[in-house]
Design an enzyme around this catalytic site. Sequence first.
Site, PDB file in Angstrom:
ATOM      1  N   GLU A   1       0.836  -1.212   0.000  1.00  0.00           N
ATOM      2  CA  GLU A   1       0.000   0.000   0.000  1.00  0.00           C
ATOM      3  C   GLU A   1       0.869   1.259   0.000  1.00  0.00           C
ATOM      4  O   GLU A   1       0.539   2.253  -0.637  1.00  0.00           O
ATOM      5  CB  GLU A   1      -0.949  -0.024   1.210  1.00  0.00           C
ATOM      6  CG  GLU A   1      -2.006  -1.120   1.056  1.00  0.00           C
ATOM      7  CD  GLU A   1      -2.902  -1.268   2.277  1.00  0.00           C
ATOM      8  OE1 GLU A   1      -2.358  -1.530   3.367  1.00  0.00           O
ATOM      9  OE2 GLU A   1      -4.117  -1.107   2.141  1.00  0.00           O
TER      10      GLU A   1
ATOM     11  N   GLU B   1      -3.727  -9.608   3.503  1.00  0.00           N
ATOM     12  CA  GLU B   1      -4.481  -9.327   4.735  1.00  0.00           C
ATOM     13  C   GLU B   1      -5.571 -10.349   5.015  1.00  0.00           C
ATOM     14  O   GLU B   1      -5.832 -10.685   6.175  1.00  0.00           O
ATOM     15  CB  GLU B   1      -5.096  -7.917   4.665  1.00  0.00           C
ATOM     16  CG  GLU B   1      -4.123  -6.776   4.932  1.00  0.00           C
ATOM     17  CD  GLU B   1      -3.364  -6.315   3.696  1.00  0.00           C
ATOM     18  OE1 GLU B   1      -3.362  -7.051   2.686  1.00  0.00           O
ATOM     19  OE2 GLU B   1      -2.778  -5.224   3.725  1.00  0.00           O
TER      20      GLU B   1
END
Length: 698
Positions: free
Chosen positions: A105, A125
Amino acid sequence: MSEVVKLERQDEVGIVMVDSPPVNALSAAVRGGILECVKQAVADPAIKAIVLTCAGRTFIAGADITEFGKPPKPPGLNEVLVEMENSPKPIVAAIHGTALGGGLEVALACHFRVATKEAKLGLPEVKLGLLPGAGGTQRLPRAVGPELAVKMIVGGDPIGAAEALKNGLIEEIVEDRVAGGAAFARKVLAEKRALRRLRDDDSKIAAAKADRSIFTNAVAAMTKKSRGLEAPFAAADAVGAAIDLPFDEGLKKEREGFLKLLVSDQSKAQRYAFFAEREANKIAGVPDGTKPRPVNRVAVLGAGTMGGGIAMSFANAGIPVTLIETAEEQLKRGMGIMQKNWEATAARGGIPADAPAKRMALINGVVGIENVGDADLVIEAVFETMAVKKEVFAKLDQYAKPGAVLASNTSYLNIDEIAKETKRPQDVLGMHFFSPANVMKLCEIVRAAKTAPDALVTAVSIARKIAKVPAVVGVCDGFVGNRMLAQRGKQAEKLLFEGALPQQVDAVVTKFGMPMGPFAMGDLAGLDIGWRSRKDRGIKSEIADALCEAGRFGQKTGKGYYKYEGGSRAPLPDPEVEKLIDETLLRLGRKKRVVSDDEILERMMYPMINEGARILEEGIAARPSDIDVVWLYGYGWPIYRGGPMYWADTVGLKHIADRLSVYAKETNDPRLEPAPLLKKLADEGKTFASLAAASKAA
Ligand code: 3H9
């Protein structure tokens, strides 16, 4: 000045270097350091472009998972990323190792990305029961399109640098991250390239905006195996928001989803499992700094199902194998099955088209145990009887080179006894793989009384190298996994005598989240094996015996506890079995009763937990989390329930101990009385987790 992030200038390029071992996770210090250095670089007139990169073995591997569940510390990651994306000077992420989760990210908030060729990029995740919480679900679809984004975010598997390049996730593959990153930054300056802010670029999601089925089809494909899990579906919703909503609103949706999952029981269990797996690598009672012995070649004895699967696991990791059989015919058959297996995987696109040939080339199939001489590790996967194992180890002692680690793949036999057949018991241990060995991740590493620490460390380290999850266990009948499973098996059988049907018991177990119930599992393994062994030991099991006497050996005969039609592996309830059970009970004068699903669940799970407590008492497993690792990776325990010992803590040990006492009396089975350790913890209002915490503090 930050301790863990530094800014250095190379001419007009500012290098922001993150250096926070072991994996440069985004702790508050790293987040703060990046923010400070980026601000500084933007303010420095001598710097025209910025490269964000990392020291050590990897690019940022994600948020610092140890911070989850604690009060948040500023700055938040999103705040840092906004600052970066808004930078008027180009920022290039230069990636090596693994850019994962929050790490990717960060890279997505940069204007450009380059990576070394071995780098892996992903948003894993979901594997922690979460979804990307710092813009990943909004920026990745804009970088690579919704289909690949769904694959990466909902599936959670990373992609390699070549695929990242092909799909526009990175701009270039570079030799050296710092030099390559800086060279790329200079190119951006020289070519006056416009800064690419992914938040403003909808080009790759335009098609899915017009035709949402592009997205929904991708989600349907990726969630096929997500039964029981919350995160993949929530992650898919967040990607959907990238398609349906403006960037900032999508980001808000993502945040809501992330925060909800962060406090969910599932994510807590999955994060526990992550650390349990890593904890299992730490071997109790081995001196610090013990080094593994080098393993350049492995010999596997036996080219049957187990031996073949084990050999494949090594070849998959590029390690040469001598595969040994007693006769040409068995060898040829075994080699043929391996080749077919790999070819089928290649045909499905699971491995490259040239991989089967390359992997077969790593396997040298030979006849005769005397060929073990050049192996650093020998794993025997021969017939499972003590007499045969002893004979094999006596021969290994004769032919294996000094210092070679000698491992048995036995699933329950006593390794101490096997080791006695050699003059080098220090080199002998168990490596218990699970079937199919090329697929299942668990390897129980059995430490025998005389196993040398470096032999043990060698087994653990090689297991990790071939992508297995090792768990060190002690010698006992069935080690950790099968010993606990045996308790469940006993109860399953008893339940049939009380009025439950195989399909009722299995349904409760699969609803709980296990991939299979005990009876479907029995059918898969073959009921004749247990039958033969019972006959040898003069033991009876009336219903199972009656099934076998009727020729119902399980899947291989198309009939067992279930029937299987048209070669399918789907178990179908069979009225004939019901009749056979009824007749057996009638013959034995047993009365049926209605058994509730709640009772079935308790009797399937609590006796296993009780056995787990005994295993801990006896020191067969060093930690409750090691038992959980065994069940997660060897038996398909649902990851969102953390493992049997973790789950027991969530149920409450007092309740479990009380219920066990009730069943012990009701079924007249003293083995069901709570184990002393379970009873003690229950009486003190404690958990299994408290044992781990206490041993860490000691
Ligand atoms: C996330 O990023 C959320 C964001 O979207 C939102 C933010 C707002 N944190 O595995 P190893 C430790 S979620 C803390 O043995 P390897 C690990 O416990 C995160 N610690 O090494 C171990 O400690 P110890 C998404 C971490 O080379 C040591 O590092 N990211 C973290 O076999 C070495 O680990 C992930 O899910 C962490 N993030 O594998 C990636 N990661 O030595 C998780 C590792 O004391 N990490 N540690 O036992 C991995 O997959 C592997 O660790 C990695 C290295 C592939 C990086």
